[in-house]
Write an enzyme that holds these catalytic residues in place. Structure first.
Site, PDB file in Angstrom:
ATOM      1  N   ASP A   8      29.719  46.272  32.261  1.00 15.51           N
ATOM      2  CA  ASP A   8      30.506  47.497  32.154  1.00 15.51           C
ATOM      3  C   ASP A   8      29.792  48.466  31.220  1.00 15.51           C
ATOM      4  O   ASP A   8      29.512  48.132  30.063  1.00 15.51           O
ATOM      5  CB  ASP A   8      31.896  47.193  31.600  1.00 15.51           C
ATOM      6  CG  ASP A   8      32.732  46.349  32.560  1.00 15.51           C
ATOM      7  OD1 ASP A   8      32.239  46.047  33.664  1.00 15.51           O
ATOM      8  OD2 ASP A   8      33.864  45.995  32.204  1.00 15.51           O
ATOM      9  N   ASP A 128      43.861  46.411  41.092  1.00 14.22           N
ATOM     10  CA  ASP A 128      44.124  46.227  39.662  1.00 14.22           C
ATOM     11  C   ASP A 128      45.629  46.302  39.442  1.00 14.22           C
ATOM     12  O   ASP A 128      46.284  47.263  39.868  1.00 14.22           O
ATOM     13  CB  ASP A 128      43.420  47.312  38.851  1.00 14.22           C
ATOM     14  CG  ASP A 128      41.915  47.341  39.108  1.00 14.22           C
ATOM     15  OD1 ASP A 128      41.338  46.255  39.325  1.00 14.22           O
ATOM     16  OD2 ASP A 128      41.333  48.439  39.111  1.00 14.22           O
TER      17      ASP A 128
END
Length: 232
Positions: A8, A128
């Site tokens: 990330d 998500d």
């Protein structure tokens, strides 16, 4: 079962967030290329790259991802802020094996269909969720939609691969909510990758037992709780 290390990228650095909060970021590598090569040497078969700045609407890390792409000899997928056909084409043009889309898949069904027409099975959808509510926009916005409802809609569209993340556990090392993953597995018979809170090899074994195809792992790898060489 495939284990994908998460790389990330926030402001050019490799970080892990706590429950998706940018203000609670821990930096693990200054250089994304170094992180990518590290996981490649550890035996990773595929990497999961996320442009957090683009996801949060505060810039982009395309140059860093391009450098990573040029240094790798394993496949990688890219997610984070892919909300137009132009950005999708840009990501695929960098050499990504797959592009991961979340917000668009919930907010703009017509654009999603155009993306599927362009990318086909190279388009992966990110589901998500927080307590069964699907969230978008860098996990900042609730949609009011339930996980099972969204999965059914995606099945109708012919989506092949879904990445399910329990955002309330992501980056916490609390372990998986296996009941939540089991519900997703039951509702989604196609390729499923799961993440969010994976803390140990026991979590990976539990996912494997559920028939999950892949695991998205971040902090547990960076902090040495899981040895990728055993799973690569």
């Amino acid at each position: 079962m495939l284990v994908l290390p998460a790389v990330d990228i926030l402001k050019g650095q490799v970080v892990r967030l706590y429950e998706g909060r940018a203000e609670q970021a821990t930096v693990y590598f200054q250089d994304p290329g170094e992180a990518a090569l590290f996981w490649q040497k550890q035996g990773a078969k595929m990497l999961h790259l996320v442009d957090l700045d683009r996801a949060l609407g505060q810039g982009e890390n395309t140059a860093a991802i391009r450098r990573v792409a040029q240094s790798l000899h394993i496949p990688f997928e890219v997610g984070g802020g892919i909300r137009s056909l132009e950005v999708l084409q840009e990501v695929l043009g960098l050499g990504a094996a797959r592009a991961v889309v979340g917000t668009v898949a919930l907010k703009d069904p017509l654009l999603l269909e155009r993306m599927l027409a362009l990318a086909g099975e190279r388009l992966v959808l990110a589901l998500d969720a927080r307590k069964d509510e699907v969230v978008v926009a860098g996990w900042k916005e609730g949609t009011g939609r339930r996980v099972a409802e969204v999965l059914q809609a995606w099945r109708v569209l012919g989506v092949r691969t879904v990445i399910f993340t329990d955002v309330s556990r992501d980056g916490t090392l609390q372990g998986l909510d296996l009941e939540a993953v089991a519900r997703v597995r039951e509702a989604w018979p196609r390729e499923l990758i799961a993440g969010g809170g994976i803390a140990s090899e026991e979590d990976l074994l539990a996912l494997k037992a559920l028939g999950v195809d892949g695991a998205l792992v971040g902090k547990a790898l960076y902090e040495g709780r899981i040895d990728l060489r055993r799973w690569g």
